[in-house]
Design a protein around this motif. Sequence first.
Motif, PDB file in Angstrom:
ATOM      1  N   UNK A   1      71.376 -50.819  79.625  1.00 14.73           N
ATOM      2  CA  UNK A   1      70.885 -49.617  79.780  1.00 14.73           C
ATOM      3  C   UNK A   1      70.284 -48.976  78.523  1.00 14.73           C
ATOM      4  N   UNK A   2      70.706 -49.527  77.360  1.00 15.03           N
ATOM      5  CA  UNK A   2      69.953 -48.775  75.954  1.00 15.03           C
ATOM      6  C   UNK A   2      68.581 -48.414  76.315  1.00 15.03           C
ATOM      7  N   UNK A   3      67.776 -49.222  77.034  1.00 14.15           N
ATOM      8  CA  UNK A   3      66.232 -49.081  77.229  1.00 14.15           C
ATOM      9  C   UNK A   3      66.228 -47.981  77.868  1.00 14.15           C
ATOM     10  N   UNK A   4      66.988 -47.424  78.862  1.00 12.86           N
ATOM     11  CA  UNK A   4      67.032 -46.384  79.858  1.00 12.86           C
ATOM     12  C   UNK A   4      67.328 -45.038  79.261  1.00 12.86           C
ATOM     13  N   UNK A   5      67.654 -45.200  77.820  1.00  7.17           N
ATOM     14  CA  UNK A   5      67.806 -43.878  77.300  1.00  7.17           C
ATOM     15  C   UNK A   5      66.711 -43.262  76.245  1.00  7.17           C
ATOM     16  N   UNK A   6      66.913 -42.003  76.119  1.00  8.58           N
ATOM     17  CA  UNK A   6      65.631 -41.436  75.259  1.00  8.58           C
ATOM     18  C   UNK A   6      66.082 -40.532  74.585  1.00  8.58           C
ATOM     19  N   UNK A   7      65.657 -40.213  73.198  1.00  9.64           N
ATOM     20  CA  UNK A   7      66.044 -39.065  72.389  1.00  9.64           C
ATOM     21  C   UNK A   7      64.997 -37.920  72.727  1.00  9.64           C
ATOM     22  N   UNK A   8      65.552 -36.874  73.253  1.00  4.16           N
ATOM     23  CA  UNK A   8      64.878 -35.868  73.685  1.00  4.16           C
ATOM     24  C   UNK A   8      64.974 -34.488  72.840  1.00  4.16           C
ATOM     25  N   UNK A   9      65.796 -34.395  71.819  1.00  6.33           N
ATOM     26  CA  UNK A   9      65.937 -33.340  70.861  1.00  6.33           C
ATOM     27  C   UNK A   9      66.604 -34.025  69.837  1.00  6.33           C
ATOM     28  N   UNK A  10      66.315 -33.638  68.427  1.00  2.00           N
ATOM     29  CA  UNK A  10      66.850 -33.947  67.425  1.00  2.00           C
ATOM     30  C   UNK A  10      66.886 -32.841  66.253  1.00  2.00           C
ATOM     31  N   UNK A  11      68.226 -32.656  65.598  1.00  2.00           N
ATOM     32  CA  UNK A  11      68.609 -31.876  64.588  1.00  2.00           C
ATOM     33  C   UNK A  11      67.709 -32.188  63.327  1.00  2.00           C
ATOM     34  N   UNK A  12      67.611 -30.905  62.522  1.00  2.00           N
ATOM     35  CA  UNK A  12      67.075 -31.509  60.799  1.00  2.00           C
ATOM     36  C   UNK A  12      68.036 -32.366  60.364  1.00  2.00           C
ATOM     37  N   UNK A  13      67.580 -33.196  59.611  1.00  2.00           N
ATOM     38  CA  UNK A  13      68.239 -34.194  58.839  1.00  2.00           C
ATOM     39  C   UNK A  13      69.338 -33.793  57.982  1.00  2.00           C
ATOM     40  N   UNK A  14      70.645 -34.520  58.271  1.00  2.00           N
ATOM     41  CA  UNK A  14      71.735 -34.259  57.485  1.00  2.00           C
ATOM     42  C   UNK A  14      72.273 -35.198  56.506  1.00  2.00           C
ATOM     43  N   UNK A  15      72.442 -34.930  55.100  1.00  2.00           N
ATOM     44  CA  UNK A  15      72.901 -35.766  54.251  1.00  2.00           C
ATOM     45  C   UNK A  15      74.221 -36.219  54.471  1.00  2.00           C
ATOM     46  N   UNK A  16      74.417 -37.525  54.091  1.00  2.00           N
ATOM     47  CA  UNK A  16      75.801 -38.126  54.587  1.00  2.00           C
ATOM     48  C   UNK A  16      77.000 -37.342  53.630  1.00  2.00           C
ATOM     49  N   UNK A  17      76.915 -36.964  52.558  1.00  2.00           N
ATOM     50  CA  UNK A  17      77.872 -36.248  51.712  1.00  2.00           C
ATOM     51  C   UNK A  17      77.112 -35.042  50.788  1.00  2.00           C
ATOM     52  N   UNK A  18      77.948 -34.589  49.967  1.00  2.00           N
ATOM     53  CA  UNK A  18      77.513 -33.583  49.064  1.00  2.00           C
ATOM     54  C   UNK A  18      78.329 -33.556  47.597  1.00  2.00           C
ATOM     55  N   UNK A  19      77.942 -34.286  46.896  1.00  2.00           N
ATOM     56  CA  UNK A  19      78.558 -34.112  45.258  1.00  2.00           C
ATOM     57  C   UNK A  19      78.064 -32.761  44.867  1.00  2.00           C
TER      58      UNK A  19
END
Length: 310
Positions: free
Chosen positions: A223-241
């Motif tokens: 069923x992966x092909x029956x799923x759709x991204x409808x909204x996304x947040x601003x990009x998030x970095x993985x960590x922060x030095x």
Amino acid sequence: MRKFAAMMLACLLPLAGAAAAEKEKPDPLPRLRLGVAVGTDETIRERLEPFRRELEAALDLPVDLFLMDTLGNVVDALAAGDIDYARLSSSAYAATYSLCECVEPLATARPDAFPARYYALIVGRATERPLTLEDLAGGRLGVQAPDSVTGYRVPLANLAAEGTDPRAFFRNLVRMRDPVDGLQAVLDGRVDAATAWSTLAGSVASGYTAGTLNEFYVSGAPGLDRLKVIWQSPPIPYDAHTVRLSLPDEFKRKLRAALLDMKGQAPDAYFAVEPDMPGGFEPTVHADYRAVLRTYEPKYQAVLEGAGRP
């Protein structure tokens, strides 16, 4: 005599200005205090030794490790000025900034060759026509526990920041067992959409390089092909030095440059501090963390703290 005095004053003024400017320069950093969360890793001091030595060589000053029990202890120490530098999660960076507004990020690590960013998502069922967020009005949204960064805090706070109060917009916020269960609930019709996360990089067919969609693909569920991204947040970095803002600017530039060069010039040092991120460092700035910073802004706390309803 008046001409001589004027000439002497003209000569002395630049010297006085230079002396004042020299006085305003911050004192050189005598040593770097690096805070580290120990957790359950009893070998962390030994493991981080190549990283500590490389920093000493690159910065030409002593580097001291301050070992602390938890990441929360590191956040408190950095906010209080008891340490100068720490590797934080993106959410921990936002928490530190919310305490003192006295820190800034220098770099984040990449898990692969793609940009070091991921996204909180709202995923729904694919339809013949493209779905929009407005199509979910009055629907049921599957969410994770209230302390989940991408499954609760980031999507709710950022929807509110964009002008959509999720508690008024959705009929119900429904607690899911885990993110993959949320996607299955969308397919089963138990909810109309669910929160998730993804890199949104790489092959769509396999659910991208990492995240909830990829976990669903790896699980073998159909069923992966029956799923759709409808909204996304601003990009998030993985960590922060992360460093204290009060450190000399020249030192911060030198430290950032050392981090960006580290994987190529001293891979043992790089993998000592980033064992799970083989892609190397890339630079970051404060604005890159806006998606998680919003989760600590007072104006969005009412949305986040209504945790009894899901």
